[in-house]
Design a protein around this motif. Structure first.
Motif, PDB file in Angstrom:
ATOM      1  N   ASN A 255       0.829  -1.208   0.000  1.00 26.19           N
ATOM      2  CA  ASN A 255       0.000   0.000   0.000  1.00 26.19           C
ATOM      3  C   ASN A 255       0.860   1.254   0.000  1.00 26.19           C
ATOM      4  O   ASN A 255       0.515   2.262  -0.630  1.00 26.19           O
TER       5      ASN A 255
ATOM      6  N   VAL B 153      -2.502  -1.855  -4.472  1.00 28.62           N
ATOM      7  CA  VAL B 153      -3.597  -2.496  -3.736  1.00 28.62           C
ATOM      8  C   VAL B 153      -3.672  -3.938  -4.226  1.00 28.62           C
ATOM      9  O   VAL B 153      -4.200  -4.207  -5.308  1.00 28.62           O
TER      10      VAL B 153
ATOM     11  N   PHE C 204     -13.068  -3.527  -3.566  1.00 30.80           N
ATOM     12  CA  PHE C 204     -12.049  -2.979  -2.677  1.00 30.80           C
ATOM     13  C   PHE C 204     -12.520  -3.131  -1.227  1.00 30.80           C
ATOM     14  O   PHE C 204     -13.674  -2.836  -0.900  1.00 30.80           O
ATOM     15  N   VAL C 205     -11.633  -3.609  -0.390  1.00 31.90           N
ATOM     16  CA  VAL C 205     -11.935  -3.814   1.024  1.00 31.90           C
ATOM     17  C   VAL C 205     -10.844  -3.141   1.847  1.00 31.90           C
ATOM     18  O   VAL C 205      -9.653  -3.285   1.528  1.00 31.90           O
ATOM     19  N   GLN C 206     -11.258  -2.424   2.889  1.00 32.05           N
ATOM     20  CA  GLN C 206     -10.285  -1.788   3.767  1.00 32.05           C
ATOM     21  C   GLN C 206     -10.515  -2.253   5.196  1.00 32.05           C
ATOM     22  O   GLN C 206     -11.643  -2.235   5.691  1.00 32.05           O
ATOM     23  N   ARG C 207      -9.479  -2.726   5.823  1.00 30.51           N
ATOM     24  CA  ARG C 207      -9.486  -3.103   7.237  1.00 30.51           C
ATOM     25  C   ARG C 207      -8.435  -2.275   7.948  1.00 30.51           C
ATOM     26  O   ARG C 207      -7.257  -2.406   7.645  1.00 30.51           O
ATOM     27  N   ASP C 208      -8.901  -1.427   8.873  1.00 35.01           N
ATOM     28  CA  ASP C 208      -8.004  -0.455   9.498  1.00 35.01           C
ATOM     29  C   ASP C 208      -7.378   0.381   8.382  1.00 35.01           C
ATOM     30  O   ASP C 208      -8.086   1.016   7.611  1.00 35.01           O
ATOM     31  N   SER C 209      -6.072   0.368   8.267  1.00 36.10           N
ATOM     32  CA  SER C 209      -5.433   1.170   7.209  1.00 36.10           C
ATOM     33  C   SER C 209      -5.004   0.329   6.016  1.00 36.10           C
ATOM     34  O   SER C 209      -4.367   0.840   5.091  1.00 36.10           O
ATOM     35  N   LEU C 210      -5.365  -0.954   6.005  1.00 37.20           N
ATOM     36  CA  LEU C 210      -4.942  -1.862   4.939  1.00 37.20           C
ATOM     37  C   LEU C 210      -5.991  -1.916   3.843  1.00 37.20           C
ATOM     38  O   LEU C 210      -7.189  -2.087   4.111  1.00 37.20           O
ATOM     39  N   ARG C 211      -5.545  -1.818   2.591  1.00 34.23           N
ATOM     40  CA  ARG C 211      -6.454  -1.836   1.447  1.00 34.23           C
ATOM     41  C   ARG C 211      -6.085  -3.001   0.521  1.00 34.23           C
ATOM     42  O   ARG C 211      -4.924  -3.151   0.121  1.00 34.23           O
TER      43      ARG C 211
ATOM     44  N   ARG D 277      -7.923  -5.912  -2.640  1.00 32.21           N
ATOM     45  CA  ARG D 277      -9.031  -6.253  -3.532  1.00 32.21           C
ATOM     46  C   ARG D 277      -9.394  -7.721  -3.312  1.00 32.21           C
ATOM     47  O   ARG D 277      -8.504  -8.570  -3.180  1.00 32.21           O
TER      48      ARG D 277
END
Length: 331
Positions: free
Chosen positions: A88, A93, A173-180, A182
């Motif tokens: 990232n 991504v 697109f998926v975001q967990r906390d600051s992680l992005r 696909r």
């Protein structure tokens, strides 16, 4: 001694949360270990509230393996998070594949019980060189003789590849906390698993079944809207459709997955399904069928290899041996 077919039936029953009181658990555990399904067996029975029905020594062993795998999956999830964060930072991504997806999507505390061999990550073709350099900065090195990068402190390898179009919906697109990242839609994930097993590893020709992947497909079909008819229509020729329908029949046979009725209409599909089930449940008398399939697949792979004439007979022998000995976790 328990017949392998009975051990397979008892293992599948356990994975569906219904333990067989008459099972030879030593044989069932040996098969579960072979298929990398031992942690799943424990979690399925525990989730169904049926783990108490097993003998105490069996419960203790299954719990031990489950807890060891839990610790490993926690380490794999941390490893995946570190790699995604580094990518990232390079404005990449990544696309997650196979076992990396449930690890990333799992809640902060628990992790899936699925035994994951490595982390599969894809990037756009024009990003691959940058992504590889990024991972090398984290200490990853290419593993000789294997498709992947590794570090000594990690629980598993990381396999980086270039993504490719699959004809279905684009990844979300998926975001967990600051992680992005696909994530491919369920339809694409199903097709990826099927193409990998049936065609890339030749399970359709060799008459083999990857029970762990088959369980993955069954669970995906339970939680997501998988359009089997659309998947059938996406196959490129009749042979590919036969292979897909054969896999769908196995899904229905082992896990009761609902599939289109027309899957069993063609004689070739019915024969291939019978051949796979027969060799899985009768490995000794089914050995000639398995050998014929292995030889056909080995010859197919060798003849398709580029530059075979330049490599010589010694390379030919190595390729045949590697092909025939691959897939040791299958039945």
């Amino acid at each position: 001694m328990m017949h392998k077919g009975n051990a397979l039936e008892a293992l599948v029953a356990g994975l569906r949360g219904c333990p067989d009181d008459r099972a030879d658990w030593q044989a069932v555990i040996a098969l579960a270990n072979h298929c990398l399904l031992t942690p799943d067996l424990f979690s399925s029975l525990a989730h169904a509230g049926q783990i108490h029905r097993l003998p105490q020594d069996v419960r203790e062993y299954l719990r031990f393996v489950h807890d060891c795998n839990l610790e490993r999956n926690l380490r794999l999830r941390a490893q995946l998070g570190e790699a995604v964060a580094a990518l990232n930072r390079r404005s990449i991504v990544p696309l997650l594949l196979k076992g990396a997806i449930p690890l990333f999507l799992s809640p902060p505390g628990p992790v899936p019980s699925r035994m994951t061999s490595d982390l599969d990550v894809a990037v756009e073709p024009d990003e691959e060189a940058t992504a590889r350099a990024c991972l090398e900065e984290l200490g990853y090195v290419e593993v000789a003789g294997a498709r992947g990068m590794a570090r000594g402190q990690d629980a598993g390898m990381l396999e980086l590849r270039a993504s490719r179009a699959n004809g279905f919906e684009p990844p979300r697109f998926v975001q967990r906390d600051s992680l992005r990242v696909r994530i491919p839609p369920a339809q694409s994930r199903v097709r990826h698993w099927m193409e990998h097993d049936l065609f890339k590893e030749g399970d359709y020709w060799r008459g083999r079944i990857d029970l762990r992947h088959l369980r993955d497909l069954a669970q995906l079909a339970e939680t997501d809207d998988v359009d089997w008819t659309a998947l059938q229509a996406s196959m490129w020729d009749r042979g590919a459709r036969n292979a897909l329908d054969t896999q769908l029949l196995a899904l229905h046979h082992f896990f009761g997955t609902r599939i289109p009725a027309k899957c069993a209409q063609r004689p070739m599909v019915r024969f291939q399904h019978w051949r796979r089930i027969f060799t899985a449940t009768h490995p000794i008398i089914g050995a000639p069928l398995r050998l014929a399939g292995n030889l056909a697949w080995g010859a197919r792979r060798v003849l398709q290899s580029d530059g075979l004439a330049r490599r010589g007979p010694s390379d030919l022998a190595r390729r045949i041996a590697r092909t025939l000995l691959s897939g040791r976790t299958k039945i």
